[in-house]
Design an enzyme around this catalytic site. Structure first.
Site, PDB file in Angstrom:
ATOM      1  N   PRO A 293      39.644  42.050  41.408  1.00  0.00           N
ATOM      2  CA  PRO A 293      40.170  43.175  40.620  1.00  0.00           C
ATOM      3  C   PRO A 293      41.342  43.785  41.367  1.00  0.00           C
ATOM      4  O   PRO A 293      41.212  44.184  42.522  1.00  0.00           O
ATOM      5  CB  PRO A 293      38.982  44.138  40.550  1.00  0.00           C
TER       6      PRO A 293
ATOM      7  N   ARG B 145      45.023  39.309  47.334  1.00  0.00           N
ATOM      8  CA  ARG B 145      46.466  39.295  47.601  1.00  0.00           C
ATOM      9  C   ARG B 145      47.044  37.890  47.585  1.00  0.00           C
ATOM     10  O   ARG B 145      48.210  37.699  47.245  1.00  0.00           O
ATOM     11  CB  ARG B 145      46.743  39.967  48.952  1.00  0.00           C
TER      12      ARG B 145
ATOM     13  N   CYS C 182      35.831  50.678  47.468  1.00  0.00           N
ATOM     14  CA  CYS C 182      37.198  51.180  47.284  1.00  0.00           C
ATOM     15  C   CYS C 182      37.530  52.216  48.355  1.00  0.00           C
ATOM     16  O   CYS C 182      36.801  53.192  48.534  1.00  0.00           O
ATOM     17  CB  CYS C 182      37.349  51.793  45.901  1.00  0.00           C
TER      18      CYS C 182
END
Length: 440
Positions: A58, A277, A143
């Site tokens: 995500p 990434r 997160c």
């Protein structure tokens, strides 16, 4: 008063319907309490097999539906939405629900939400299970964004024993509120860099008993953000703990090539690796892994991916002026990562590009290859104009994210050499700190 309640659990709804039929209960004004912990209403829930499937992480801002379609075309098996805040989903926020939209080409699709409180996630899980077209729901408990942690969500759940206890209640409540879609969770190693405070191995060992179907572990801490390499030795330690309870564990962090993927999967302990990434910078890494090869992709082939994204974007956001500019803005956000790719044909033999080392400035094998390597926003806008035409009057673009995966020393050295590009975190225009790209 016979007024329909729209935020009602199944247990409460059953009590309400029973009361209408003349059945009494011993509960309070909403009826009996929720099912006791020894019952499992999710016996009929579908199972999701992550083993050996390529899973795209995500990705905040850049992991939109058109980008995920590009990834599917390059070999992605599992895709997942951008992170949505559970509280905003329950409020019916249109922008938040838009993040959760699925394209028919997404074969195995998950919806990711973030929240730190059992009642909130139970209601949100039930709502998504009933209303959303998804194969699983993932709760982001790693997160690192300050605004998220300040609300008691994300990595804040990893900070201490109280946070882990609340995490358990969240997983139990959310998993029991869903009958169709299984629940997965995403973690970091811990909150602080101190190895004695890493708690992921303890959580992984207990997650299945709480109700989690699978766990994704990012091999970094909240304090670390994206600096330094991911700790795959710790990921393997957690994989051993997961194996004891037959919990699928998905590793995450610095998968940038087919060799990286094969190395991490060689122990046989992981279900698969999540690619973040690496997919932003070079989405064809998915093809490289699938075909077990190194792809010296040409500049023209890279340009074709932007053309494909532009077509998908206009289909998704619309071909009117607003849709074109939205597509342009998200294409430029993506280019703020793709320029970091160094063509393998320019690397010395036996040398490969790594995630955390800033590549030196170079001249490509063609003018187009050099253009795609530029870190100047004007050059990115020039590429976007090839597919989307001239920009609207007053158009302005400032990248929402800057990489903080390079060390401060590396960034200072790059500045001394006169090499462009940013390192270290930067604030957005509104002054609120934003994470680099991956939701934890």
């Amino acid at each position: 008063m016979d007024i329909e309640l729209r935020c009602l659990s199944r247990a409460q709804a059953a009590v309400r319907n029973g009361a209408r039929a003349g059945v009494t209960s011993r509960g309070g004004h909403l009826g009996a309490r929720e099912p006791p912990s020894d019952t499992n209403p999710r016996d009929g829930a579908r199972r999701v097999d992550f083993r050996g499937k390529l899973y795209v992480a995500p990705l905040t801002t850049v992991g939109n539906l058109p980008f995920r379609r590009v990834c599917v075309g390059l070999g992605a098996d599992v895709t997942i939405s951008e992170m949505a805040m559970a509280s905003n989903v329950l409020k019916g926020d249109r922008g938040e629900w838009a993040l959760l939209r699925r394209h028919p080409s997404e074969k195995l699709f998950g919806a990711q939400v973030c929240g730190g409180w059992p009642d909130l996630l139970a209601r949100c899980g039930e709502l998504l299970d009933d209303e959303l077209d998804c194969d699983f729901v993932d709760v982001n408990m790693g997160c690192p964004i300050d605004g998220v942690c300040a609300k008691g969500a994300g990595s804040s759940l990893l900070r201490d024993a109280e946070g882990v206890a609340r995490m358990e209640r969240v997983v139990r409540a959310a998993s029991r509120s869903m009958r169709r879609a299984p629940l997965t969770i995403k973690l970091r190693m811990g909150y602080d860099d101190d190895p004695s405070k890493h708690v992921a191995h303890e959580i992984v060992a207990r997650a299945k008993s709480w109700g989690a179907h699978a766990v994704t572990l990012h091999g970094r801490t909240r304090q670390q953000r994206y600096s330094r390499a991911a700790d795959w030795a710790y990921v393997e330690r957690c994989a051993a703990a997961a194996r004891e309870t037959s919990t699928p564990l998905i590793g995450n962090g610095d998968v940038f090539s087919s060799a990286d993927y094969e190395r991490h999967m060689s122990s046989g302990s992981l279900a698969t690796c999540m690619i973040g990434r690496g997919a932003l910078i070079k989405p064809w890494v998915l093809t490289e892994i699938k075909e077990r090869r190194v792809w010296d992709i040409s500049a023209r082939e890279r340009l074709d991916l932007f053309e494909r994204f532009g077509a998908f974007g206009l289909e998704h956001w619309g071909a009117d002026e607003k849709g074109v500019e939205t597509t342009r803005r998200f294409m430029l956000e993506w280019m703020s990562y793709t320029h970091r790719y160094v063509p393998v044909g320019l690397l010395e033999r036996g040398v490969s590009q790594t995630m955390a080392l800033r590549p030196p400035a170079y001249v490509g094998r063609s003018d187009l290859e050099t253009l795609l390597a530029s870190d100047k926003t004007e050059d990115w806008r020039r590429v976007a104009r090839m597919f989307l035409g001239p920009e609207a009057p007053g158009f302005r673009f400032v990248p929402k994210h800057r990489s903080n995966s390079y060390s401060a020393a590396c960034d200072a050295a790059a500045a001394a050499r006169g090499v462009g590009g940013g390192g270290g975190e930067e604030e957005e225009d509104d002054g609120e700190e934003e994470e680099e790209e991956e939701n934890g």
